[in-house]
Design a protein around this motif. Structure first.
Motif, PDB file in Angstrom:
ATOM      1  N   CYS A  34       0.754  -1.350  -0.185  1.00 38.50           N
ATOM      2  CA  CYS A  34       0.147  -0.068  -0.005  1.00 38.50           C
ATOM      3  C   CYS A  34       0.666   1.286  -0.080  1.00 38.50           C
ATOM      4  CB  CYS A  34      -0.933  -0.118   1.312  1.00 38.50           C
ATOM      5  SG  CYS A  34      -2.271  -1.101   0.930  1.00 38.50           S
ATOM      6  N   ILE A  35       1.926   1.291   0.863  1.00 42.47           N
ATOM      7  CA  ILE A  35       2.843   2.270   0.844  1.00 42.47           C
ATOM      8  C   ILE A  35       3.334   2.617  -0.481  1.00 42.47           C
ATOM      9  CG2 ILE A  35       4.983   3.177   1.776  1.00 42.47           C
ATOM     10  CD1 ILE A  35       4.149   1.674   4.285  1.00 42.47           C
ATOM     11  N   ASN A  40       3.580   5.984  -5.388  1.00 43.86           N
ATOM     12  CA  ASN A  40       3.496   6.041  -6.777  1.00 43.86           C
ATOM     13  C   ASN A  40       2.497   6.902  -7.099  1.00 43.86           C
ATOM     14  OD1 ASN A  40       5.701   4.391  -7.217  1.00 43.86           O
ATOM     15  ND2 ASN A  40       4.402   2.702  -7.555  1.00 43.86           N
ATOM     16  N   LYS A  41       1.153   7.205  -6.391  1.00 41.89           N
ATOM     17  CA  LYS A  41       0.194   8.005  -6.670  1.00 41.89           C
ATOM     18  C   LYS A  41       0.576   9.456  -6.189  1.00 41.89           C
ATOM     19  CE  LYS A  41      -3.100   4.447  -7.355  1.00 41.89           C
ATOM     20  NZ  LYS A  41      -4.339   3.884  -6.795  1.00 41.89           N
ATOM     21  N   ARG A  43       0.270  10.296  -2.956  1.00 38.57           N
ATOM     22  CA  ARG A  43      -0.544  10.328  -1.875  1.00 38.57           C
ATOM     23  C   ARG A  43       0.156  10.427  -0.525  1.00 38.57           C
ATOM     24  NH1 ARG A  43      -5.656   6.898  -3.593  1.00 38.57           N
ATOM     25  NH2 ARG A  43      -6.336   8.023  -1.464  1.00 38.57           N
ATOM     26  N   ALA A  44       0.800  11.361  -0.190  1.00 40.32           N
ATOM     27  CA  ALA A  44       1.834  11.142   1.045  1.00 40.32           C
ATOM     28  C   ALA A  44       1.191  11.002   2.346  1.00 40.32           C
ATOM     29  CB  ALA A  44       2.706  12.625   1.128  1.00 40.32           C
ATOM     30  N   ALA A  45      -0.152  11.658   2.484  1.00 37.72           N
ATOM     31  CA  ALA A  45      -0.714  11.549   3.670  1.00 37.72           C
ATOM     32  C   ALA A  45      -1.318  10.056   3.866  1.00 37.72           C
ATOM     33  CB  ALA A  45      -2.180  12.375   3.661  1.00 37.72           C
ATOM     34  N   GLU A  46      -1.635   9.352   3.135  1.00 38.95           N
ATOM     35  CA  GLU A  46      -1.953   7.867   3.136  1.00 38.95           C
ATOM     36  C   GLU A  46      -0.713   7.162   3.469  1.00 38.95           C
ATOM     37  OE1 GLU A  46      -2.895   9.770   0.858  1.00 38.95           O
ATOM     38  OE2 GLU A  46      -5.299   9.532   0.745  1.00 38.95           O
ATOM     39  N   CYS A  47       0.268   7.426   2.844  1.00 38.98           N
ATOM     40  CA  CYS A  47       1.721   6.707   3.059  1.00 38.98           C
ATOM     41  C   CYS A  47       1.943   7.021   4.647  1.00 38.98           C
ATOM     42  CB  CYS A  47       2.771   7.592   2.285  1.00 38.98           C
ATOM     43  SG  CYS A  47       2.901   6.717   0.610  1.00 38.98           S
ATOM     44  N   VAL A  48       1.901   8.151   5.008  1.00 35.34           N
ATOM     45  CA  VAL A  48       2.521   8.106   6.319  1.00 35.34           C
ATOM     46  C   VAL A  48       1.633   7.566   7.237  1.00 35.34           C
ATOM     47  CG1 VAL A  48       2.693   9.966   8.432  1.00 35.34           C
ATOM     48  CG2 VAL A  48       3.497  10.599   5.915  1.00 35.34           C
ATOM     49  N   GLN A  49       0.291   7.399   7.218  1.00 33.74           N
ATOM     50  CA  GLN A  49      -0.439   6.726   8.012  1.00 33.74           C
ATOM     51  C   GLN A  49      -0.068   5.052   8.203  1.00 33.74           C
ATOM     52  OE1 GLN A  49      -4.646   6.683   6.811  1.00 33.74           O
ATOM     53  NE2 GLN A  49      -5.252   5.506   8.539  1.00 33.74           N
TER      54      GLN A  49
END
Length: 80
Positions: A34-35, A40-41, A43-49
């Protein structure tokens, strides 16, 4: 839900066995996938979570590994 997120007072009741460890490893695999996808998209906020969850899981696994006796270090009747 990871055993890592179980409240401290209930955590001692969770048996850490091979099945639990395997589920955590599989969860970590999915988190890493998922990270990478979110990176790749852009979407840094989702990465951090997901990175926080992965970090917590890795710390938990490391704690278990440190608390477990290493193979070959167990005392036998001959070594006493």
């Amino acid at each position: 839900m990871s055993v890592v997120f179980v409240p401290e007072k209930l955590r001692s009741k969770v048996e850490v066995n091979q099945e639990t460890l395997q589920r955590l490893l599989e969860e970590n695999d999915q988190l890493i996938r998922c990270i990478v996808e979110y990176q790749n998209k852009g979407r840094a906020a989702e990465c951090v979570q997901h990175q926080h969850t992965l970090h917590r899981n890795l710390i938990y696994l490391a704690t278990i590994a440190e608390a477990s006796p290493s193979p070959g270090t167990e005392k036998t009747a001959d070594s006493v």
